[in-house]
Design an enzyme around this catalytic site. Structure first.
Site, PDB file in Angstrom:
ATOM      1  N   GLU A   1      68.788 -63.591  -7.795  1.00 46.68           N
ATOM      2  CA  GLU A   1      68.070 -64.279  -9.275  1.00 46.68           C
ATOM      3  C   GLU A   1      68.723 -65.741  -9.760  1.00 46.68           C
ATOM      4  O   GLU A   1      68.256 -66.441 -10.995  1.00 46.68           O
ATOM      5  CB  GLU A   1      68.665 -62.900 -10.952  1.00 46.68           C
ATOM      6  CG  GLU A   1      67.659 -62.409 -10.014  1.00 46.68           C
ATOM      7  CD  GLU A   1      67.745 -60.803  -9.672  1.00 46.68           C
ATOM      8  OE1 GLU A   1      67.674 -60.460  -8.229  1.00 46.68           O
ATOM      9  OE2 GLU A   1      69.333 -60.924  -9.070  1.00 46.68           O
TER      10      GLU A   1
ATOM     11  N   LEU B   1      93.188 -59.194   4.699  1.00 52.13           N
ATOM     12  CA  LEU B   1      92.459 -58.808   3.744  1.00 52.13           C
ATOM     13  C   LEU B   1      91.078 -59.323   4.703  1.00 52.13           C
ATOM     14  O   LEU B   1      90.689 -59.918   5.578  1.00 52.13           O
ATOM     15  CB  LEU B   1      92.422 -60.277   2.903  1.00 52.13           C
ATOM     16  CG  LEU B   1      91.380 -59.596   1.952  1.00 52.13           C
ATOM     17  CD1 LEU B   1      91.794 -58.398   0.535  1.00 52.13           C
ATOM     18  CD2 LEU B   1      91.832 -61.361   1.122  1.00 52.13           C
TER      19      LEU B   1
ATOM     20  N   GLU C   1      84.530 -47.240  -9.945  1.00 51.18           N
ATOM     21  CA  GLU C   1      85.303 -47.282 -11.029  1.00 51.18           C
ATOM     22  C   GLU C   1      85.164 -48.633 -11.918  1.00 51.18           C
ATOM     23  O   GLU C   1      84.777 -49.244 -11.165  1.00 51.18           O
ATOM     24  CB  GLU C   1      86.613 -47.360 -11.489  1.00 51.18           C
ATOM     25  CG  GLU C   1      87.004 -45.729 -10.800  1.00 51.18           C
ATOM     26  CD  GLU C   1      86.584 -44.961 -11.875  1.00 51.18           C
ATOM     27  OE1 GLU C   1      86.457 -44.831 -13.358  1.00 51.18           O
ATOM     28  OE2 GLU C   1      86.633 -43.189 -11.316  1.00 51.18           O
TER      29      GLU C   1
ATOM     30  N   SER D   1      73.921 -56.259 -13.112  1.00 45.54           N
ATOM     31  CA  SER D   1      73.277 -57.235 -12.398  1.00 45.54           C
ATOM     32  C   SER D   1      73.151 -57.612 -11.114  1.00 45.54           C
ATOM     33  O   SER D   1      73.302 -58.107 -10.251  1.00 45.54           O
ATOM     34  CB  SER D   1      73.926 -58.749 -12.813  1.00 45.54           C
ATOM     35  OG  SER D   1      73.782 -58.889 -14.230  1.00 45.54           O
TER      36      SER D   1
ATOM     37  N   ASP E   1      82.169 -64.119 -13.077  1.00 51.34           N
ATOM     38  CA  ASP E   1      81.017 -64.887 -14.703  1.00 51.34           C
ATOM     39  C   ASP E   1      82.208 -65.348 -15.625  1.00 51.34           C
ATOM     40  O   ASP E   1      82.841 -65.500 -15.701  1.00 51.34           O
ATOM     41  CB  ASP E   1      80.367 -63.924 -15.129  1.00 51.34           C
ATOM     42  CG  ASP E   1      79.134 -64.117 -15.633  1.00 51.34           C
ATOM     43  OD1 ASP E   1      78.749 -65.282 -15.849  1.00 51.34           O
ATOM     44  OD2 ASP E   1      78.404 -62.896 -16.675  1.00 51.34           O
TER      45      ASP E   1
ATOM     46  N   TRP F   1      68.211 -68.875  -8.383  1.00 48.55           N
ATOM     47  CA  TRP F   1      67.767 -69.992  -7.674  1.00 48.55           C
ATOM     48  C   TRP F   1      67.327 -70.051  -9.051  1.00 48.55           C
ATOM     49  O   TRP F   1      66.813 -71.121  -9.256  1.00 48.55           O
ATOM     50  CB  TRP F   1      67.165 -69.046  -7.312  1.00 48.55           C
ATOM     51  CG  TRP F   1      67.054 -68.787  -5.497  1.00 48.55           C
ATOM     52  CD1 TRP F   1      67.438 -67.559  -5.256  1.00 48.55           C
ATOM     53  CD2 TRP F   1      67.791 -69.623  -4.349  1.00 48.55           C
ATOM     54  NE1 TRP F   1      68.487 -67.902  -4.524  1.00 48.55           N
ATOM     55  CE2 TRP F   1      68.345 -69.030  -3.719  1.00 48.55           C
ATOM     56  CE3 TRP F   1      68.044 -70.522  -4.395  1.00 48.55           C
ATOM     57  CZ2 TRP F   1      69.004 -69.720  -2.540  1.00 48.55           C
ATOM     58  CZ3 TRP F   1      68.494 -71.682  -3.811  1.00 48.55           C
ATOM     59  CH2 TRP F   1      69.343 -70.672  -2.611  1.00 48.55           C
TER      60      TRP F   1
ATOM     61  N   ARG G   1      68.485 -71.403 -11.949  1.00 52.27           N
ATOM     62  CA  ARG G   1      68.867 -71.914 -12.501  1.00 52.27           C
ATOM     63  C   ARG G   1      68.785 -73.350 -11.885  1.00 52.27           C
ATOM     64  O   ARG G   1      67.693 -73.487 -11.300  1.00 52.27           O
ATOM     65  CB  ARG G   1      71.335 -72.133 -12.190  1.00 52.27           C
ATOM     66  CG  ARG G   1      71.187 -70.763 -12.767  1.00 52.27           C
ATOM     67  CD  ARG G   1      72.460 -70.498 -12.277  1.00 52.27           C
ATOM     68  NE  ARG G   1      72.657 -69.098 -12.685  1.00 52.27           N
ATOM     69  CZ  ARG G   1      73.978 -68.874 -13.748  1.00 52.27           C
ATOM     70  NH1 ARG G   1      75.066 -70.207 -13.748  1.00 52.27           N
ATOM     71  NH2 ARG G   1      74.541 -67.723 -13.789  1.00 52.27           N
TER      72      ARG G   1
ATOM     73  N   HIS H   1      82.192 -74.691 -12.671  1.00 51.82           N
ATOM     74  CA  HIS H   1      82.410 -73.887 -11.123  1.00 51.82           C
ATOM     75  C   HIS H   1      82.880 -73.866 -10.012  1.00 51.82           C
ATOM     76  O   HIS H   1      84.095 -73.245  -9.523  1.00 51.82           O
ATOM     77  CB  HIS H   1      80.865 -73.833 -10.595  1.00 51.82           C
ATOM     78  CG  HIS H   1      79.757 -73.020 -11.038  1.00 51.82           C
ATOM     79  ND1 HIS H   1      80.370 -71.800 -11.618  1.00 51.82           N
ATOM     80  CD2 HIS H   1      78.624 -73.770 -11.953  1.00 51.82           C
ATOM     81  CE1 HIS H   1      78.820 -72.132 -12.234  1.00 51.82           C
ATOM     82  NE2 HIS H   1      78.137 -72.733 -12.442  1.00 51.82           N
TER      83      HIS H   1
HETATM   84  C1  IPE Z   1      79.594 -67.783 -12.339  1.00 53.45           C
HETATM   85  O1  IPE Z   1      79.208 -67.787 -13.959  1.00 53.45           O
HETATM   86  C2  IPE Z   1      78.363 -66.914 -11.962  1.00 53.45           C
HETATM   87  C3  IPE Z   1      78.057 -67.974 -10.908  1.00 53.45           C
HETATM   88  C4  IPE Z   1      76.685 -67.874 -10.899  1.00 53.45           C
HETATM   89  C5  IPE Z   1      78.721 -68.432 -10.071  1.00 53.45           C
HETATM   90  P1  IPE Z   1      78.065 -68.397 -14.395  1.00 53.45           P
HETATM   91  O2  IPE Z   1      77.466 -69.572 -14.075  1.00 53.45           O
HETATM   92  O3  IPE Z   1      77.335 -67.198 -14.760  1.00 53.45           O
HETATM   93  O4  IPE Z   1      78.698 -68.260 -16.086  1.00 53.45           O
HETATM   94  P2  IPE Z   1      78.044 -68.499 -17.641  1.00 53.45           P
HETATM   95  O5  IPE Z   1      77.401 -67.031 -17.472  1.00 53.45           O
HETATM   96  O6  IPE Z   1      77.511 -69.079 -17.832  1.00 53.45           O
HETATM   97  O7  IPE Z   1      79.533 -68.638 -18.668  1.00 53.45           O
HETATM   98 MG    MG Z   2      77.020 -65.870 -16.119  1.00 57.32          MG
END
Ligand code: IPE
Ligand code: MG
Length: 224
Positions: free
Chosen positions: A49, A113, A189, A178, A2, A51, A53, A19
């Site tokens: 969720e 990995l 944790e 979320s 985030d 979408w 945006r 991004h």
């Molecule tokens: C990346 O950060 C999370 C994704 C959905 C790719 P955000 O896009 O949520 O960044 P903020 O929260 O607006 O800073």
């Molecule tokens: Mg975010």
């Protein structure tokens, strides 16, 4: 992962620049993870969720995912990384889906990995899809209600065959989960860091792992 948007906005840049920078961080963390003792790594790239945006941001993210898969495929193979995706693929562009299944097949034999990328993933959505599948099987006589056990549910989730997480890290100062790995995280944790994802590097991950190693995990029991 985030904080990409805020990282860019803080600099007066479009959110997509954040991004792109975030995707660079994924590369770096994936490369560093095995040396830190990590065998399983899941990154939450796009939620059910997200979408909500703007079309521009959604399409921009989707094209970053496609490009990342194309550009990183060789490196994943040479570093022994097995790539898997979780989430509902039916709503994704067929070209992206083809790239996803292609890299999954190409890296299926690797195990240095195990990288899981969550795209159009939601914990509730995953439980809902698994439940529908089980109800269908019960209705058609392939499954008995008494065979619906915790293990059977786990196996039917997108994460079937992937161990439950020991540690969940959320960046950018938000202290919510979320919709991430709802069923699987019951004894994970949690670590919350104010660092925005584009600034999150291997050293911070290493520091978090040291703290994680010092935690006492009782899984509902008591200290010995
Ligand atoms: C990346 O950060 C999370 C994704 C959905 C790719 P955000 O896009 O949520 O960044 P903020 O929260 O607006 O800073
Ligand atoms: Mg975010």
């Amino acid at each position: 992962m985030d904080g990409n948007g805020r990282w860019a906005t803080n600099r007066g840049w479009p959110r997509l620049v954040g991004h792109r920078k975030g995707a660079e961080r994924v590369k770096q963390i994936v490369t560093a993870a095995p040396d830190l003792g990590i065998k399983w790594l899941t990154v939450f790239a796009f939620s059910t969720e997200n979408w909500r945006r703007s079309t521009e941001e959604v399409l921009g993210l989707m094209s970053i995912f496609a490009r990342y898969i194309q550009r990183e495929s060789d490196r994943m193979a040479s570093e022994g990384v097995r790539v898997r995706f979780i989430g509902d693929r039916t709503k994704l562009d067929p070209k992206l889906r083809k790239l996803m299944s292609g890299i999954e097949a190409r890296t299926a034999e690797f195990s240095r990995l195990n990288l899981t990328v969550a795209i159009n993933y939601g914990g509730r959505d995953e439980i809902l899809r698994a439940t529908r599948g089980m109800m269908q099987d019960v209705a058609e006589g392939r499954l008995k209600p008494e065979d619906v056990t915790e293990d059977a549910i786990s196996a039917r989730l997108d994460t079937g065959g992937i161990p439950d997480p020991d540690l969940v890290i959320r960046t950018s100062g938000e202290t919510r989960t979320s919709n991430f790995l709802v069923w699987q995280s019951i004894y994970a944790e949690y670590e919350f860091t104010p660092t925005l994802w584009p600034d999150f590097g291997p050293q911070e991950l290493a520091d978090i792992l040291v703290r994680f190693g010092n935690r006492e995990r009782r899984f509902g029991g008591v200290s010995p």
